[in-house]
Design a protein around this motif. Structure first.
Motif, short mmCIF file in Angstrom:
data_model
loop_
_atom_site.label_atom_id
_atom_site.label_comp_id
_atom_site.label_asym_id
_atom_site.label_seq_id
_atom_site.Cartn_x
_atom_site.Cartn_y
_atom_site.Cartn_z
N ILE A 54 18.36 3.45 -76.27
CA ILE A 54 17.49 4.42 -75.60
C ILE A 54 16.72 5.16 -76.69
N PRO A 55 15.45 4.83 -76.91
CA PRO A 55 14.69 5.42 -78.03
C PRO A 55 14.64 6.94 -77.99
N SER A 56 14.68 7.55 -76.82
CA SER A 56 14.62 9.01 -76.76
C SER A 56 15.88 9.65 -77.32
N ILE A 57 16.97 8.89 -77.44
CA ILE A 57 18.20 9.39 -78.08
C ILE A 57 18.24 8.96 -79.54
N SER A 58 18.05 7.68 -79.79
CA SER A 58 18.01 7.15 -81.16
C SER A 58 17.16 5.90 -81.16
N GLN B 75 19.90 2.96 -82.90
CA GLN B 75 21.27 2.67 -82.49
C GLN B 75 21.32 1.83 -81.22
N TRP B 76 22.13 0.75 -81.30
CA TRP B 76 22.41 -0.10 -80.15
C TRP B 76 23.88 0.06 -79.78
N HIS B 77 24.15 0.18 -78.49
CA HIS B 77 25.52 0.35 -78.03
C HIS B 77 25.83 -0.68 -76.95
N PRO B 78 27.00 -1.33 -77.03
CA PRO B 78 27.36 -2.36 -76.04
C PRO B 78 28.01 -1.77 -74.80
N THR C 226 26.76 8.82 -76.26
CA THR C 226 26.98 8.87 -74.81
C THR C 226 26.87 10.29 -74.28
N SER C 227 27.29 11.27 -75.08
CA SER C 227 27.15 12.67 -74.66
C SER C 227 25.68 13.05 -74.55
N SER C 228 24.87 12.54 -75.48
CA SER C 228 23.43 12.79 -75.41
C SER C 228 22.82 12.16 -74.17
N LEU C 229 23.32 10.97 -73.81
CA LEU C 229 22.85 10.32 -72.58
C LEU C 229 23.18 11.17 -71.36
N TYR C 230 24.39 11.71 -71.33
CA TYR C 230 24.80 12.54 -70.20
C TYR C 230 23.94 13.79 -70.10
N ASP C 231 23.59 14.36 -71.25
CA ASP C 231 22.78 15.58 -71.26
C ASP C 231 21.35 15.32 -70.79
N ASP D 278 14.22 19.78 -56.31
CA ASP D 278 13.37 19.31 -55.21
C ASP D 278 12.54 18.09 -55.59
N THR D 279 12.50 17.76 -56.89
CA THR D 279 11.69 16.62 -57.32
C THR D 279 12.27 15.33 -56.77
N SER D 280 11.40 14.44 -56.32
CA SER D 280 11.86 13.19 -55.70
C SER D 280 12.35 12.20 -56.74
N ALA D 281 11.83 12.24 -57.93
CA ALA D 281 12.26 11.31 -58.98
C ALA D 281 12.16 11.99 -60.34
N MET D 282 13.14 11.71 -61.20
CA MET D 282 13.15 12.31 -62.52
C MET D 282 12.21 11.51 -63.43
N ASN D 283 12.01 12.04 -64.64
CA ASN D 283 11.15 11.38 -65.59
C ASN D 283 11.70 10.00 -65.94
N CYS D 284 10.79 9.12 -66.29
CA CYS D 284 11.16 7.75 -66.66
C CYS D 284 11.94 7.75 -67.97
N ILE D 285 13.00 6.94 -68.05
CA ILE D 285 13.80 6.79 -69.27
C ILE D 285 13.67 5.34 -69.74
N PRO D 286 12.85 5.06 -70.74
CA PRO D 286 12.72 3.68 -71.23
C PRO D 286 13.96 3.25 -72.01
N VAL D 287 14.32 1.98 -71.89
CA VAL D 287 15.47 1.42 -72.59
C VAL D 287 15.10 0.04 -73.11
N SER D 288 15.76 -0.34 -74.20
CA SER D 288 15.66 -1.70 -74.71
C SER D 288 17.00 -2.38 -74.48
N ILE D 289 16.96 -3.62 -74.02
CA ILE D 289 18.18 -4.33 -73.65
C ILE D 289 18.25 -5.66 -74.40
N GLU D 290 19.40 -5.94 -74.99
CA GLU D 290 19.72 -7.25 -75.54
C GLU D 290 20.82 -7.87 -74.70
#
Length: 733
Positions: A360-364, A367-370, A395-400, A409-421
């Motif tokens: 998740i680039p917004s966290i790091s 870093q890749w985590h399985p 993982t704590s950063s992901l939870y935060d 009241d928002t119908s959808a939260m901001n988009c979270i881009p991820v890279s997947i292997e």
């Protein structure tokens, strides 16, 4: 049509048999080459072959590449084709138990070496026996032909000691030749023998530790001789024009020690970021090893480097472009568990226990985590899910990142881009061959079993004969941890609609006795809130790995590109190597020797490195084109609102009127001996698969009991003697 399908099946079987024979021949030839290499016979014959190859188009470097480097590459190419043919159609019936399956059962179980099967013990024994043979053959020949070193005035004992230290360097070279093979993912040749990436890492650790041990003796012994002979100031900083470059070897040794020290469990578990980033110093290590050992020795280890570099490249390209998180299910209990839903291509199929690597680039950004996939590709065509236990760090950063204001009241939260292997999973399903399954999970080790349960429940009524008698032993510290069973709650309650007979026994070790039931706990602790995310940042679904056939073609083309580039560069920068035999005979030996010395050995090493970079660059360009064409046919990521919309409080199921068969025990650990004794009588099967995933202490405890079984000791079963087959699973959460 019937005859046509039979002919196709027969042709496929013959082709698989031929590929298997070919792989055995290549592997046996490669092993024989390593065994012959330390002998005088090989040395004399090989020098003549190299001299003859100098006048050929491909040169001595092409000969070294073809003989030392290409066999493992060819094994990978053929293995990928073999795996592609094997995995195209799952078996229609349960295969017969192999005569060698007992060799995979535990034989040694202790705290120092862990769990070892007879096959692993045999492989380790033969490997160290080979190291002993190599060292003995080299050092005995050295002592018979001791020659004084012109630049160093050494006593006889000093010369012998220096030769001893030098030969330890060759043992390190053997370890390096195999070091990177266990950590291949997309090009994992260990899948040919049923070993997954997560399990093969232990061999990487063993080889790395052995390599550092031998390298340290090699370097320390050499420095000691330089010190006692008072030449250390002259030798330690030398960057020779020809031969061994001492300074490069010293840099490689220091780099290797840094990598090994930061890989120790005490650092890796507490400071993962330090371990992760320092491990990328392997590039520095390999480059300076090349300069130190020279191109001839580097060809011995180059196959692992070549495959690892290509595997890394394909994984980087596979993770592009980025996808996004569709939704997150947050369990409303103190355990901080999140179930993430990701978009996937409908054509992507994966096996149970498969693993993906997530960034998740917004966290790091690095870093890749399985994570173990908890969904089944049979049930979910457009999505796949993973469960994340958010404890600390990444993982704590992901939870935060999930807003605390769930009632927004928002119908959808901001988009979270991820890279997947990935996904990376087994080529075949081991539990197909068992009459019944005993699955034992501890804590977060439940995640691989979730996908297994879903897979069995999904196709148990079809033509595929899976084990339908399943017992799941789930050991947790607190009762709130049963929330991880939420995704299989329907399988726990609605067994009448399938042929799956699933019996769950939960053991809560750190809570006192209670009147709670399993279904009641699942209801109480599975209350969750689903948060939907915007998909504006990415419309791409996870496509998974390229086909095995395509990857085999990539490896073959890269090998050809490398060899062509190597020949081209050597023709330009080392012209004296390409003279014809007739012209070579006309050259005076002293002049021929002088012409060879015009080209520094470091230049030859750089040509090898440049050829490798060119091969990777060409392969990158081709892979990008193929990836772009594949993405043009992409189906946009499916929003959770387009699928069955998740309820706000997921998991609030009602208990059926069926008799409660599941059990829950408080205040103690399970008696595995009693469980293994009763299980054959409860299920009636004689061929039993025991799958364990959890803490190492749990794995060792169950493995010890399976070890007693494999030695013929009955621990309580009645009637026909059951046959237990132990499987250790690895979880990532």
């Amino acid at each position: 049509m019937k005859y046509r399908s039979e002919i196709v099946a027969m042709t496929k079987a013959i082709l698989l048999a031929l590929l298997k024979v070919l792989m055995i021949i290549i592997f046996a030839g490669w092993i024989a080459l390593w065994l012959l290499k330390p002998t005088d016979l090989w040395t004399s014959k090989w020098k003549g072959a190299e001299d003859s190859a100098r006048h050929a188009v491909f040169g001595y470097y092409g000969l070294n590449f073809g003989v030392f480097t290409f066999p493992p590459i060819a094994l990978t190419i053929i293995g990928l084709v073999y795996l592609d043919l094997v995995t195209k159609e799952p078996p229609r019936s349960r295969p017969a138990r192999s005569a060698t399956v007992g060799f995979s059962n535990p034989v040694v179980v202790n705290s120092f070496v862990g769990i070892l099967s007879s096959l692993e013990i045999l492989a380790v024994f033969l490997f160290f026996l080979f190291l002993a043979w190599t060292y003995y053959a080299r050092i005995s020949n050295d002592f018979k032909n001791l020659m004084p070193i012109k630049s160093l005035k050494l006593d006889l004992w000093q010369i012998k000691y220096l030769r001893v230290a030098t030969r330890f360097g060759l043992l390190a070279e053997v370890c390096l030749a195999l070091l990177l093979l266990p950590v291949l993912r997309g090009l994992a040749i260990f899948q040919l023998i049923g070993i997954q990436f997560e399990a093969s890492v232990r061999y990487h650790i063993l080889l790395g530790t052995s390599m550092i041990f031998f390298s340290t003796i090699h370097g320390a012994g050499t420095l000691f001789i330089w010190g006692v002979s008072r030449h250390i100031q002259d030798e330690i900083w030398r960057w020779q024009k020809k031969g061994r470059i001492y300074l490069a070897g010293e840099i490689a040794l220091v780099t290797g020690l840094v990598i090994w020290i930061t890989s120790l469990p005490q650092i890796r578990r507490r400071r993962f970021e330090i371990f992760y980033y320092t491990h990328h110093l392997y590039i520095v290590f390999l480059i300076f090893f090349l300069f130190h050992a020279g191109d001839r020795h580097f060809y011995m280890v180059f196959s692992g480097v070549f495959l690892f570099g290509l595997d890394k490249l394909l994984r980087i390209l596979q993770s592009r472009p980025q996808s996004c998180i569709l939704s997150a299910r947050i369990y409303l209990i103190p355990s901080k568990a999140i179930e993430l839903t990701l978009p996937k291509d409908p054509g992507l199929k994966y096996t149970p226990t498969s693993v993906i690597y997530m960034k998740i680039p917004s966290i790091s950004k690095f870093q890749w985590h399985p994570f173990s996939i908890t969904s089944s590709s049979i049930n979910d065509d457009h999505t796949m899910s993973v469960v994340v236990k958010c404890n600390e760090g990444w993982t704590s950063s992901l939870y935060d990142m999930i807003p605390a204001e769930l009632d927004s009241d928002t119908s959808a939260m901001n988009c979270i881009p991820v890279s997947i292997e990935g996904p990376y999973g087994p080529a075949s399903l081991d539990f197909l061959r068992h009459d019944s399954l005993l699955m034992i999970a501890g804590g977060a080790g439940i995640t691989p079993f979730l996908s297994i349960i879903k897979e069995i429940a999904s196709i148990s009524s079809s033509r595929y004969r899976f084990a339908t008698q399943v017992q799941l032993i789930y050991v947790v510290k607190k009762s709130q941890d049963v929330c991880l069973l939420n995704s299989v709650s329907s399988q726990l309650l609605n067994q009448a609609s399938t042929q799956l007979s699933l019996n769950l026994k939960v053991y809560v070790t750190q809570e006192e006795s209670s009147n709670a039931t399993v279904i009641g706990l699942v209801n109480n602790f599975s209350l969750a809130r689903t948060v939907n995310f915007s998909t504006e940042c990415s419309n791409y679904a996870v496509h998974g790995l390229d086909s095995s056939i395509l990857m085999a073609a990539m490896v073959a083309l890269s090998s050809i590109k490398f060899l062509v580039s190597l020949i081209f560069f050597n023709r330009i920068f080392v012209p004296t190597e390409m003279k014809s035999p007739a012209s070579q005979k006309m050259v005076v030996p002293s002049e021929n020797k002088a012409s060879k010395e015009k080209t520094p050995s470091s230049v030859v090493d750089l040509l090898l490195l440049a050829s490798f970079i060119v091969a990777l660059a060409c392969n990158t360009f081709l892979a990008i084109i193929l990836r772009w064409k594949r993405l043009k046919k992409d189906i946009p990521a499916v929003s959770p609102k387009q699928d069955n919309e998740a309820t706000e409080l997921a998991g609030s199921v009602e208990a059926r009127s069926t008799v409660e068969e599941h059990e829950i025990h408080f205040g103690g650990r399970p008696d595995f001996q009693d469980i293994l004794s009763k299980f054959p009588n409860e299920t009636g099967g004689s061929d039993i698969g025991v799958l364990v995933c959890g803490p190492e202490s749990m794995k060792k405890s169950v493995a010890s009991l399976c070890q007693l079984k494999s030695q013929g000791l009955n621990i309580g079963a009645k009637g026909k003697k059951p046959y237990f087959i132990f499987h250790s699973l690895n979880f990532t959460l």
